[in-house]
Motif scaffolding. Sequence first.
Motif, PDB file in Angstrom:
ATOM      1  N   UNK A  97     -23.267  -8.973   8.538  1.00  0.00           N
ATOM      2  CA  UNK A  97     -22.083  -8.773   7.707  1.00  0.00           C
ATOM      3  C   UNK A  97     -20.855  -9.001   8.582  1.00  0.00           C
ATOM      4  N   UNK A  98     -19.903  -9.791   8.088  1.00  0.00           N
ATOM      5  CA  UNK A  98     -18.643 -10.004   8.807  1.00  0.00           C
ATOM      6  C   UNK A  98     -17.490  -9.569   7.916  1.00  0.00           C
ATOM      7  N   UNK A  99     -16.407  -9.140   8.578  1.00  0.00           N
ATOM      8  CA  UNK A  99     -15.226  -8.722   7.832  1.00  0.00           C
ATOM      9  C   UNK A  99     -15.200  -7.241   7.531  1.00  0.00           C
ATOM     10  N   UNK A 100     -16.031  -6.456   8.224  1.00  0.00           N
ATOM     11  CA  UNK A 100     -16.031  -5.003   8.040  1.00  0.00           C
ATOM     12  C   UNK A 100     -16.280  -4.337   9.383  1.00  0.00           C
ATOM     13  N   UNK A 101     -15.386  -3.401   9.754  1.00  0.00           N
ATOM     14  CA  UNK A 101     -15.586  -2.683  11.013  1.00  0.00           C
ATOM     15  C   UNK A 101     -16.224  -1.315  10.792  1.00  0.00           C
ATOM     16  N   UNK A 102     -16.623  -1.036   9.553  1.00  0.00           N
ATOM     17  CA  UNK A 102     -17.235   0.257   9.249  1.00  0.00           C
ATOM     18  C   UNK A 102     -18.589   0.387   9.933  1.00  0.00           C
ATOM     19  N   UNK A 103     -18.803   1.522  10.578  1.00  0.00           N
ATOM     20  CA  UNK A 103     -20.082   1.786  11.234  1.00  0.00           C
ATOM     21  C   UNK A 103     -21.166   2.175  10.231  1.00  0.00           C
ATOM     22  N   UNK A 104     -20.801   2.238   8.950  1.00  0.00           N
ATOM     23  CA  UNK A 104     -21.811   2.407   7.908  1.00  0.00           C
ATOM     24  C   UNK A 104     -22.779   1.227   7.939  1.00  0.00           C
ATOM     25  N   UNK A 105     -22.266   0.050   8.299  1.00  0.00           N
ATOM     26  CA  UNK A 105     -23.131  -1.133   8.397  1.00  0.00           C
ATOM     27  C   UNK A 105     -24.231  -0.922   9.427  1.00  0.00           C
ATOM     28  N   UNK A 106     -23.865  -0.374  10.598  1.00  0.00           N
ATOM     29  CA  UNK A 106     -24.860  -0.115  11.636  1.00  0.00           C
ATOM     30  C   UNK A 106     -25.910   0.882  11.148  1.00  0.00           C
ATOM     31  N   UNK A 107     -25.447   1.920  10.446  1.00  0.00           N
ATOM     32  CA  UNK A 107     -26.380   2.919   9.921  1.00  0.00           C
ATOM     33  C   UNK A 107     -27.339   2.280   8.918  1.00  0.00           C
ATOM     34  N   UNK A 108     -26.820   1.381   8.084  1.00  0.00           N
ATOM     35  CA  UNK A 108     -27.674   0.737   7.082  1.00  0.00           C
ATOM     36  C   UNK A 108     -28.666  -0.225   7.724  1.00  0.00           C
ATOM     37  N   UNK A 109     -28.303  -0.822   8.854  1.00  0.00           N
ATOM     38  CA  UNK A 109     -29.265  -1.688   9.541  1.00  0.00           C
ATOM     39  C   UNK A 109     -30.455  -0.874  10.053  1.00  0.00           C
ATOM     40  N   UNK A 110     -30.189   0.342  10.484  1.00  0.00           N
ATOM     41  CA  UNK A 110     -31.291   1.219  10.888  1.00  0.00           C
ATOM     42  C   UNK A 110     -32.201   1.482   9.694  1.00  0.00           C
ATOM     43  N   UNK A 111     -31.597   1.708   8.522  1.00  0.00           N
ATOM     44  CA  UNK A 111     -32.384   1.948   7.310  1.00  0.00           C
ATOM     45  C   UNK A 111     -33.153   0.697   6.892  1.00  0.00           C
TER      46      UNK A 111
END
Length: 459
Positions: free
Chosen positions: A152-166
Motif C-alpha cells: 500500500x502506498x500513500x498512507x503512513x498509518x501503522x494500521x497497515x503494518x498491523x494488518x500485514x501481520x494479520x
Amino acid sequence: MKAIKPSLAKGTRDFTPVEMEKRNHIYNTLKTIFKKYGYSEIQTPSFENLSTLTGKYGDEGDKLIFKILNSGDYLSKAPEKLLEEKKSTELISSISEKALRYDLTVPFARYVVMHQHEITLPFKRFQIQPVWRADRPQRGRYREFYQCDVDVVGSDSLLNEAEFILIYQEALTKLGLQDFNIKLNNRKILSGIAEVVGKPELIVDMTVAIDKLDKIGLEGVNKELLERGFTEEDLAVLKPIIELSGTNLEKLTALKSVLVDSAVGLQGIAEIETVFDYLQKLGQGSLLEKIVEVDITLARGLNYYTGCIFEVKTNEVQMGSIGGGGRYDDLTGMFGLKDLTGVGVSFGADRIYDVLEELNLFPPSNAERTKVLIINFDKELEGFTLPLLYQLRDAGIAAELYPAAVKLKKQMSYADAKQVPYVLLIGDEEVRSGELSLKNMESGEQEKLGIAALIEKLK
C-alpha cells in the motif's frame, strides 16, 4: 544437425499439471485474502531498464541482478579500454540497458510514479509474478521464483503494518501451517544502534553484517563488522543488543534504556508499540505472545526500508524465510515522486510450496480433469461422436474424443494415465439404438444410457 541433450538452466524448474494445481492452491488462497483486505491485482513487465533496478538493493543485491545483453553487436559500442582491462563491472552500462526484475517492489514503485494521475491514494495492490536472482541455487533457493507481494502506498498509518501481520497469520494458517513466527524490527532502531555505537555513517555495513547472524553466527558477524570499520569496543556495545532476549515487552523496555539518547531509535520503538496497540484493538493481542517476535538482528540487507521490517519463518521444517517486507518511505522519490510513503510484504510462494509438500498439507486433488473420454473406434463415426462431444461440453462436462482410431488398449491406457473416471464406447450398434455404453473406469461397471440420461449422470 547434432541432437542437443535437453536440460534446465540451474535454479529453474518445469511444473507438471499436478504441481500447477498445488501452486494455484497457494496463489488462489493468497488472492482471496488479499482481496478481503482491499487489495487489487496488477502486473508489470518481466524486465525493466537496468537503471530502474540498480542501487535499490545494496551492493550485494546489485550483484544478483540478471542483466540482459543489448541486442546485435553489443560489444561494438563498449569502450576499448574497458574491454582490454576486462573490467566487467564498469562495462555493464555499455553492453546492457535492461535486466530481469529482482523483486516486485521496485517495479511497483516505478508503476506508481508512472500512473500517479490514474490511481487513487492510498493505493493497495497485490502482484503475483516471477522474479530472477543470480544466486547460488540450493534447497529452497531458486534463480527463478515467484513472489506474491501486497503493498500500500500513500498512507503512513501503522494500521497497515498491523494488518500485514494479520494477513500473514490468516494466509499461512489457511494453508495449513501451525508453527511459524512473524519477526518484526524497525530500521530506525538499527539507525539508533549505529548512533549509540558512534558509527551512524556505517548503518548499511552494520545491517548487512547483522542480517547474516543466522547464517554465520555471532563470531562471523563480528569478523565482518571488524572488516567493515567497526572496532572491538564497538562490538562490546553491540553484543548485548544483538543477544537481547525475553518477551517482546521486555526487549522493547531494554531497548529504550540502550537508545535513550537516540531520538530516531526511540521513534522506531514507538512505531513497533503502535503496531502492537493496533493488534490489541483489533482483538488479536494474543498473536504478540504466540507468533509475533521482536528481533533486533532482523536487518534485511536492502537499502530502501526505513521503518518496520518483517520476516516470516516456519518452525516445522528446515527452511529459510518464507516471507518478509517493510516500510519504504522514500522509494518513489528515486523516480521523482517525493514524500510518498509505502509499506508492503512478500510471500515466498516457492518456499511455501516446498514446506506444504514436505508436511503433506496440500488438499486432495480436485482439478477439473476430463470427466469422460469418447473412444474413437472409426473415423466414420465422427459424424455422431463430434456433435455429441460438443453437446457434452456445452452442458459443462469436461470431455474429450480420442483424436485417432487406434487400438482400444492404447485409448484405455490414455484414460487411465489421465485418471479419467468414465469412457464412452460408441460403435455402430450404439449409433443405431441411441443407447451409449458408459464404462466406470474405477469399478469396471458398464451401463447403457441415452444422451439426456448420460448428460444428467456426468454433470
